[in-house]
Scaffold this motif. Sequence first.
Motif, PDB file in Angstrom:
ATOM      1  N   UNK A 361      -8.054  -0.349  21.047  1.00  9.29           N
ATOM      2  CA  UNK A 361      -7.791   0.716  20.073  1.00  9.29           C
ATOM      3  C   UNK A 361      -7.551   0.141  18.685  1.00  9.29           C
ATOM      4  N   UNK A 362      -7.825   0.976  17.692  1.00 13.24           N
ATOM      5  CA  UNK A 362      -7.420   0.702  16.314  1.00 13.24           C
ATOM      6  C   UNK A 362      -6.215   1.581  16.004  1.00 13.24           C
ATOM      7  N   UNK A 363      -5.105   0.974  15.610  1.00 10.83           N
ATOM      8  CA  UNK A 363      -3.929   1.757  15.225  1.00 10.83           C
ATOM      9  C   UNK A 363      -4.129   2.280  13.806  1.00 10.83           C
ATOM     10  N   UNK A 364      -4.146   3.593  13.666  1.00 12.51           N
ATOM     11  CA  UNK A 364      -4.276   4.210  12.336  1.00 12.51           C
ATOM     12  C   UNK A 364      -3.424   5.471  12.310  1.00 12.51           C
ATOM     13  N   UNK A 365      -2.363   5.511  11.512  1.00  9.56           N
ATOM     14  CA  UNK A 365      -1.506   6.695  11.468  1.00  9.56           C
ATOM     15  C   UNK A 365      -1.932   7.692  10.401  1.00  9.56           C
ATOM     16  N   UNK A 366      -1.257   8.820  10.375  1.00 17.88           N
ATOM     17  CA  UNK A 366      -1.383   9.807   9.310  1.00 17.88           C
ATOM     18  C   UNK A 366      -0.264   9.550   8.304  1.00 17.88           C
ATOM     19  N   UNK A 367      -0.612   9.443   7.025  1.00 18.43           N
ATOM     20  CA  UNK A 367       0.351   9.048   5.988  1.00 18.43           C
ATOM     21  C   UNK A 367       0.170   9.969   4.772  1.00 18.43           C
ATOM     22  N   UNK A 368       0.915  11.068   4.689  1.00 16.99           N
ATOM     23  CA  UNK A 368       0.733  12.015   3.584  1.00 16.99           C
ATOM     24  C   UNK A 368       1.142  11.425   2.236  1.00 16.99           C
ATOM     25  N   UNK A 369       0.588  11.973   1.188  1.00 12.48           N
ATOM     26  CA  UNK A 369       0.908  11.480  -0.158  1.00 12.48           C
ATOM     27  C   UNK A 369       2.311  11.923  -0.565  1.00 12.48           C
ATOM     28  N   UNK A 370       3.193  10.949  -0.788  1.00  9.88           N
ATOM     29  CA  UNK A 370       4.539  11.185  -1.313  1.00  9.88           C
ATOM     30  C   UNK A 370       4.974   9.891  -1.987  1.00  9.88           C
ATOM     31  N   UNK A 371       6.140   9.886  -2.614  1.00 14.96           N
ATOM     32  CA  UNK A 371       6.520   8.742  -3.442  1.00 14.96           C
ATOM     33  C   UNK A 371       6.660   7.447  -2.652  1.00 14.96           C
ATOM     34  N   UNK A 372       7.367   7.480  -1.494  1.00 14.42           N
ATOM     35  CA  UNK A 372       7.560   6.222  -0.763  1.00 14.42           C
ATOM     36  C   UNK A 372       6.238   5.684  -0.227  1.00 14.42           C
ATOM     37  N   UNK A 373       5.322   6.595   0.121  1.00 13.94           N
ATOM     38  CA  UNK A 373       4.033   6.146   0.617  1.00 13.94           C
ATOM     39  C   UNK A 373       3.146   5.621  -0.509  1.00 13.94           C
ATOM     40  N   UNK A 374       3.231   6.241  -1.679  1.00 12.45           N
ATOM     41  CA  UNK A 374       2.458   5.768  -2.829  1.00 12.45           C
ATOM     42  C   UNK A 374       2.962   4.404  -3.290  1.00 12.45           C
ATOM     43  N   UNK A 375       4.279   4.220  -3.255  1.00 11.86           N
ATOM     44  CA  UNK A 375       4.844   2.913  -3.628  1.00 11.86           C
ATOM     45  C   UNK A 375       4.380   1.836  -2.655  1.00 11.86           C
ATOM     46  N   UNK A 376       4.338   2.189  -1.377  1.00 15.49           N
ATOM     47  CA  UNK A 376       3.870   1.224  -0.388  1.00 15.49           C
ATOM     48  C   UNK A 376       2.393   0.908  -0.583  1.00 15.49           C
ATOM     49  N   UNK A 377       1.623   1.896  -0.994  1.00 13.53           N
ATOM     50  CA  UNK A 377       0.198   1.689  -1.223  1.00 13.53           C
ATOM     51  C   UNK A 377      -0.017   0.614  -2.288  1.00 13.53           C
ATOM     52  N   UNK A 378       0.850   0.598  -3.311  1.00 12.59           N
ATOM     53  CA  UNK A 378       0.747  -0.428  -4.350  1.00 12.59           C
ATOM     54  C   UNK A 378       1.037  -1.813  -3.768  1.00 12.59           C
ATOM     55  N   UNK A 379       2.033  -1.898  -2.887  1.00 12.17           N
ATOM     56  CA  UNK A 379       2.337  -3.172  -2.232  1.00 12.17           C
ATOM     57  C   UNK A 379       1.174  -3.609  -1.339  1.00 12.17           C
ATOM     58  N   UNK A 380       0.596  -2.630  -0.663  1.00 13.06           N
ATOM     59  CA  UNK A 380      -0.511  -2.920   0.237  1.00 13.06           C
ATOM     60  C   UNK A 380      -1.709  -3.466  -0.533  1.00 13.06           C
ATOM     61  N   UNK A 381      -1.959  -2.891  -1.716  1.00 12.48           N
ATOM     62  CA  UNK A 381      -3.046  -3.380  -2.569  1.00 12.48           C
ATOM     63  C   UNK A 381      -2.782  -4.828  -2.971  1.00 12.48           C
ATOM     64  N   UNK A 382      -1.531  -5.114  -3.329  1.00 11.03           N
ATOM     65  CA  UNK A 382      -1.186  -6.480  -3.717  1.00 11.03           C
ATOM     66  C   UNK A 382      -1.416  -7.454  -2.561  1.00 11.03           C
ATOM     67  N   UNK A 383      -1.039  -7.010  -1.335  1.00  7.67           N
ATOM     68  CA  UNK A 383      -1.236  -7.853  -0.162  1.00  7.67           C
ATOM     69  C   UNK A 383      -2.723  -8.131   0.061  1.00  7.67           C
ATOM     70  N   UNK A 384      -3.543  -7.116  -0.114  1.00  9.09           N
ATOM     71  CA  UNK A 384      -4.982  -7.289   0.048  1.00  9.09           C
ATOM     72  C   UNK A 384      -5.533  -8.293  -0.946  1.00  9.09           C
ATOM     73  N   UNK A 385      -5.133  -8.134  -2.215  1.00 11.85           N
ATOM     74  CA  UNK A 385      -5.645  -9.027  -3.254  1.00 11.85           C
ATOM     75  C   UNK A 385      -5.186 -10.459  -3.062  1.00 11.85           C
ATOM     76  N   UNK A 386      -4.018 -10.630  -2.425  1.00 11.00           N
ATOM     77  CA  UNK A 386      -3.509 -11.974  -2.164  1.00 11.00           C
ATOM     78  C   UNK A 386      -4.007 -12.541  -0.829  1.00 11.00           C
ATOM     79  N   UNK A 387      -4.788 -11.732  -0.123  1.00  9.92           N
ATOM     80  CA  UNK A 387      -5.344 -12.196   1.151  1.00  9.92           C
ATOM     81  C   UNK A 387      -4.331 -12.259   2.267  1.00  9.92           C
ATOM     82  N   UNK A 388      -3.303 -11.382   2.212  1.00  8.25           N
ATOM     83  CA  UNK A 388      -2.258 -11.396   3.241  1.00  8.25           C
ATOM     84  C   UNK A 388      -2.602 -10.454   4.381  1.00  8.25           C
TER      85      UNK A 388
END
Length: 388
Positions: A361-388
């Motif tokens: 299986x691929x784990x993929x949740x439902x994540x609605x747009x809200x402030x804590x999720x948007x803030x995490x999205x920015x961290x996630x982008x940083x992790x991607x760009x750093x190859x983490x």
Amino acid sequence: MIKVASMVKPKGNISSVFGHLGAKENTLDPSLLSLKKEIAPKDPSILDDAYSRVVTSFEAEKSVILEKGPSIIPQVEFKDLADAKFPKHMVDEIRKRGCVVVRNVYDQEEARSYKNDIESYIKQNKEAITGFPEQNPQVFELYWSRPQVKARSHKNFTKVTVALNHLWHATDDTIIDLSKNLVYCDRLRIRSAGDASFALQEHIDSGSLERWQDPTYRKCYTDIFNGNWENYDPYEATHRVNAKMDLYGSAGGCSVFRNFQGWVAMSHITPGGGTLRVCPLIKESTAYFMMKPLLRENLDKNDYCGAFPGLSQYITATDHPLIRDSMVSLPEMRPGDAIFWHCDQVHSVEHKNEMSTDSSVLYIPSVPMCSINSEYLAKQKEAFLEGL
């Protein structure tokens, strides 16, 4: 612009939040004992009576759950999601059960190709990819493979998650957009035939002690704590959008509001094939485990009945027998089918994959747009760009 917080967090794997897989169960801070008495009603009979009512309700539902088995989990065809909403005649049952199987979200051959491509990717990068167990991974610490990215961004998956979001609501002044869903990067599982190493006991994710300890998170359960669990609404998002679900910064902790956790099948998976199990009664099970530490018999014990710092909430045979006795496995899942379960839903993973083929299986949740999720999205982008 969103300010990106520090990305520093202990390194771990899926076992990092499970004591039975080796994570340390730290003792509770003494302040948590006095917190119990702040939360519980002054009259202990209020929760005692409420708990008695939930047990009565649970016992009546238990016989129905066990009689129907896997078929009690609502099932819907993807093609029936008109306007990104579930059929009206199914909404109440989905809300009651807290989970839903959506059939044919992806074409079967496409879902199978995801697994084939991932297996090739793992083989080519074997020395760089870790997982659990370390010597023979069944769950891989792999987040950015091409198939995972494709599956998360698939238009069909987006439509399903918006339908899931529409099961929720919030006050008008709550900063949340339930018409949009964000992308959360999670792991994947390729569980070998016969594997018995990746068995997760009954638990709930999205924190444990945090549900009582964080003042905002605690507000989600006000009706339960007041003894009015019948009025509790599991789909009220007003306070969840600002709840702190990972106060301890644990390696496997999640700070995102995943209103539904989920996975997509990449292989054929039968009951007994190392699949997911759930307690399909979201209101009663939540009231049951949230009231338990506050009952008269437990009020003077520094014990939150399965909750430990930085770990998932355990559901034990001693403290939560009714929940444990009301678990059912998923129905048969085919490649491209998906399962979603409420963020407070008790779930586990079957002890062994009894099939002669892998359970993937691929784990993929439902994540609605809200402030804590948007803030995490920015961290996630940083992790991607750093190859983490």
